[in-house]
Design a protein around this motif. Structure first.
Motif, PDB file in Angstrom:
ATOM      1  N   ASP A   1      14.584  -6.403  40.297  1.00 48.36           N
ATOM      2  CA  ASP A   1      16.026  -6.618  40.208  1.00 48.36           C
ATOM      3  C   ASP A   1      16.803  -5.329  39.943  1.00 48.36           C
ATOM      4  N   GLY A   2      16.155  -4.185  40.133  1.00 43.83           N
ATOM      5  CA  GLY A   2      16.818  -2.940  39.797  1.00 43.83           C
ATOM      6  C   GLY A   2      17.213  -2.102  40.993  1.00 43.83           C
ATOM      7  N   ARG A   3      18.093  -1.210  40.749  1.00 45.88           N
ATOM      8  CA  ARG A   3      18.554  -0.262  41.760  1.00 45.88           C
ATOM      9  C   ARG A   3      17.601   0.927  41.792  1.00 45.88           C
ATOM     10  N   VAL A   4      17.382   1.473  42.983  1.00 49.16           N
ATOM     11  CA  VAL A   4      16.555   2.650  43.178  1.00 49.16           C
ATOM     12  C   VAL A   4      17.469   3.856  43.370  1.00 49.16           C
ATOM     13  N   HIS A   5      17.279   4.876  42.543  1.00 44.13           N
ATOM     14  CA  HIS A   5      18.047   6.109  42.628  1.00 44.13           C
ATOM     15  C   HIS A   5      17.146   7.151  43.273  1.00 44.13           C
ATOM     16  N   VAL A   6      17.488   7.594  44.474  1.00 42.19           N
ATOM     17  CA  VAL A   6      16.641   8.484  45.254  1.00 42.19           C
ATOM     18  C   VAL A   6      17.146   9.913  45.105  1.00 42.19           C
TER      19      VAL A   6
ATOM     20  N   GLN B   1      15.925  -1.710  54.669  1.00 43.13           N
ATOM     21  CA  GLN B   1      14.858  -2.637  54.271  1.00 43.13           C
ATOM     22  C   GLN B   1      15.357  -3.684  53.283  1.00 43.13           C
ATOM     23  N   GLY B   2      16.639  -3.630  52.922  1.00 42.70           N
ATOM     24  CA  GLY B   2      17.213  -4.595  51.999  1.00 42.70           C
ATOM     25  C   GLY B   2      17.094  -4.206  50.529  1.00 42.70           C
ATOM     26  N   VAL B   3      16.730  -2.946  50.264  1.00 42.84           N
ATOM     27  CA  VAL B   3      16.582  -2.456  48.889  1.00 42.84           C
ATOM     28  C   VAL B   3      17.932  -1.946  48.389  1.00 42.84           C
ATOM     29  N   ASP B   4      18.251  -2.235  47.148  1.00 45.52           N
ATOM     30  CA  ASP B   4      19.458  -1.702  46.514  1.00 45.52           C
ATOM     31  C   ASP B   4      19.173  -0.252  46.131  1.00 45.52           C
ATOM     32  N   ALA B   5      19.502   0.688  47.025  1.00 45.97           N
ATOM     33  CA  ALA B   5      19.191   2.102  46.826  1.00 45.97           C
ATOM     34  C   ALA B   5      20.443   2.952  46.935  1.00 45.97           C
ATOM     35  N   VAL B   6      20.469   4.021  46.125  1.00 48.37           N
ATOM     36  CA  VAL B   6      21.577   4.969  46.161  1.00 48.37           C
ATOM     37  C   VAL B   6      21.018   6.393  46.143  1.00 48.37           C
ATOM     38  N   ASN B   7      21.723   7.288  46.802  1.00 51.81           N
ATOM     39  CA  ASN B   7      21.360   8.698  46.844  1.00 51.81           C
ATOM     40  C   ASN B   7      21.971   9.405  45.635  1.00 51.81           C
ATOM     41  N   VAL B   8      21.162  10.220  44.952  1.00 46.88           N
ATOM     42  CA  VAL B   8      21.666  10.986  43.810  1.00 46.88           C
ATOM     43  C   VAL B   8      22.340  12.243  44.350  1.00 46.88           C
TER      44      VAL B   8
END
Length: 109
Positions: free
Chosen positions: A54-59, A77-84
């Motif tokens: 249930d978490g966000r991925v910080h790339v 892919q449907g992942v909650d991801a954000v670019n740092v």
């Protein structure tokens, strides 16, 4: 492209470092998961096992280019991801801790 500022990251945010091995060994965020961009698709299963459901991925990468590529892939892919934004260069510049492969103070290449 979803982005986040280094200053907005919390200590318990999930951080994915996509830099190459030599960069990682020289200096990284202690709590980050390391999967280099060049190996990411092949090691995607390793990523999915590590990421919180249930978490966000910080790339993060050195400056934001490679991490932007992985962020776009993850979002597809449907992942909650954000670019740092600004990557490890900004991370180190604002005084966030950087450790080397031995856990000692490191440097960003």
């Amino acid at each position: 492209m979803p982005t986040v500022e280094v200053a907005d990251l919390k200590d318990d945010d999930f951080l994915l470092d996509v830099r190459e091995d030599d960069e990682w060994q020289a200096g990284h965020a202690a709590r980050a998961l390391h999967i280099p961009l060049s190996e990411f698709v092949a090691r995607y299963g390793e990523f999915t096992e590590a990421v919180p459901q249930d978490g966000r991925v910080h790339v993060i990468c050195r400056s934001g280019g490679r991490s932007a590529q992985v962020t776009m892939y993850l979002v597809q892919q449907g992942v909650d991801a954000v670019n740092v934004d600004g990557g490890m260069q900004v991370w180190a510049a604002v005084g966030r801790p950087v450790v080397d492969a031995a856990g000692e103070p490191g440097a960003v290449l």
